[in-house]
Design a protein around this motif. Structure first.
Motif: not given
Ligand code: 5AD
Ligand code: SF4
Length: 478
Positions: A81-82, A195-196, A295, A297, A335, A337, A366-369, A371
């Motif tokens: 996921i990250r 983002y996922c 969530p 986001q 959740d 981001i 979560f900090l955006y990561s 993928r």
């Molecule tokens: N970067 C950061 N956070 C993410 N999540 C999912 N993909 C990413 C990403 N690329 C977070 C979302 C999701 C949780 C399980 O992980 O907030 O709800």
């Protein structure tokens, strides 16, 4: 919705049992009992998958160890996921060069979401030669066959076929906990939030038949489980793909009608599909825990659209209002981001405002990561790491203040809690409120698995501290 799911037949699973038997015979001929170590990263779905991997391993005659060096088979069930989760896995896999040097017969397996990413599999192939077997979530049901081929052949195996996904009923399970259990009700995700990575590695949404889910819950309740969490990437779209479509609200109603003293939880819910019918079931069934992980986001409409989330800030807040009207004391978690590509400080501040407005009990931040292969990873991302980290800290500080206030409001109250495990210090136990808040208390281990009336005496940002009064009969030790 057109059904694309492959059902693994009973014959196919029976074949896997014969692979287990072959390994069992091989293990019986070894000079000492063979041991396996299963290491799990990531979400509850991965925990549930690891319980199946352990089920298969037990059927092959393996005992279990927590020490890498003592293991004959190591299975690393990974999360994609990250970036951070992936780095941790790669670091730990790298260190296994040493255990393998000491025990060249050790078999190292890497599975789960990372394994299903082509660029990761390629990296493992080239640079992590100590890994013998790599397979993605789609191939989990064939683990016995893959492991047997690995033990008997001399070649490394990479089984990573990309497919929409299948459902296998009847894989053996060794559960990690005697009080709380996971029950997967569906697999995969169709939402493609930009983002996922999940939809790419876990395939399309597919639901288990309601009868299979309900039978599993019934069995768990009879075995003494008290806290059952229904799992899916997006439980609110449960049943859309079934031959006879069924809603998640209907499944939850049926599950809550199973006799016995237990609590039902579920995760994860997608705001776009969370329905008034669901809130009604939650409000009307005493067995459905009064908590929801929903969530959001981002609190900004432009960002939500760029994330392909399918709802607006206003739509989310309306759902929260409807939920609170139905269940005033609902415990809410979410959740978020921070630093999605192109997010501005102003847009981030809309997230802060939403957090303040809703007042979540807890937040997973979560900090955006980026993928590989997702649309968001191709967007320009001008804001630097330091600035994003500063925003992140503002969010964490805000939520910590809110969590502390929420927890403080419990002090003096007496709540029915489920004692679920031992604490970190001798004589201490952990428990959960119906809303899933963590409570520390003192008591003997035979309270585990029982419900108790707990008076909350103190609170921190992360937990409540209480004393148990009246305890109900039962428990896992009789
Ligand atoms: N970067 C950061 N956070 C993410 N999540 C999912 N993909 C990413 C990403 N690329 C977070 C979302 C999701 C949780 C399980 O992980 O907030 O709800
Ligand atoms: Fe990822 Fe969105 Fe599916 Fe959740 S709903 S698993 S965030 S794509």
């Amino acid at each position: 919705m057109k059904r694309i799911t492959t059902r693994i037949t009973p014959e196919q699973l029976a074949e896997q049992r014969t692979w287990c038997d072959r390994i069992m015979e091989r293990n019986a001929a070894q000079p000492r009992p063979q041991l396996a170590f299963v290491d799990t990263y990531g979400c509850q779905q991965n925990e549930a998958d690891s319980e199946r991997l352990r089920g298969y391993l037990a059927q092959m005659g393996y005992g279990f160890t927590q020490e890498e060096a003592a293991a004959d088979v190591i299975v690393i069930n990974t999360c994609a996921i990250r970036e951070h989760a992936e780095q941790r896995v790669l670091g730990n896999v790298g260190a296994l060069v040493h255990t393998k040097r000491d025990n060249p017969n050790q078999v190292i397996c890497l599975c789960g979401c990372m394994a299903q990413e082509p660029h990761v599999a390629e990296k493992i192939k080239r640079s992590y030669r100590q890994v013998d077997l790599v397979f993605g979530p789609h191939a989990l049901w064939r683990f016995p066959e893959l492991l047997c081929r690995c033990l008997t052949g001399r070649e490394r195996i990479f089984d990573l076929e990309d497919e929409p996904g299948s459902i296998a009923e009847g894989i053996p399970v060794v559960r990690q906990n005697q009080v709380k259990a996971w029950v997967s009700i569906m697999y995969g995700c169709n939402n493609f939030c930009s983002y996922c990575i999940v939809p790419y590695v876990r395939g399309r949404e597919r639901s288990r038949e309601p009868q299979a889910v309900l039978d599993e819950i019934r069995g768990l309740v009879q075995a003494g489980y008290r806290d059952i969490t229904l799992l899916g990437q997006n439980v609110n779209s449960y049943g859309k793909d079934l031959e006879k479509p069924m809603t998640f609200a209907a499944l939850l109603t049926a599950a809550s009608e199973i006799p016995g003293d237990f609590l039902l939880r579920f995760m994860t819910s997608h705001p776009k599909d969370a329905s008034p019918a669901l809130f009604e079931v939650m409000a009307n069934s005493p067995k459905v825990a009064p908590c929801l992980h929903l969530p959001f986001q981002s609190g900004n409409d432009r960002v939500l659209q760029a994330m392909n989330r399918g709802y607006t800030r206003g739509g989310y807040l309306e759902k929260i209002a409807a939920l609170r009207a139905a269940i005033p004391d609902i415990v809410l978690t979410s959740d978020v981001i921070v630093g999605f590509p192109g997010e501005t400080e102003k847009e981030f501040e809309d997230t802060l405002r939403l957090v303040e407005e809703v007042g979540f009990d807890a937040l997973f931040t979560f900090l955006y990561s980026p993928r590989v292969g997702t649309p968001a990873a191709r967007l320009p991302d001008p804001v630097g790491k330091a600035e994003k980290s500063a925003w992140f800290q503002r969010l964490v500080d805000l939520q910590n203040r809110i969590s502390q206030e929420k927890h403080q409001a419990y002090v003096g109250k007496t709540l029915r809690c489920l004692v679920d495990g031992v604490g970190e210090t001798p004589g201490s136990l952990t428990a959960r409120t119906a809303g899933n808040r963590l409570v520390h208390l003192e008591g003997p281990e035979d309270w585990i698995g029982t419900f108790a009336q707990v008076t909350i005496q103190n609170a921190s940002t992360w937990a409540l501290f209480g004393a148990a009064g009246e305890r109900e009969k039962g428990g896992i030790h009789g």
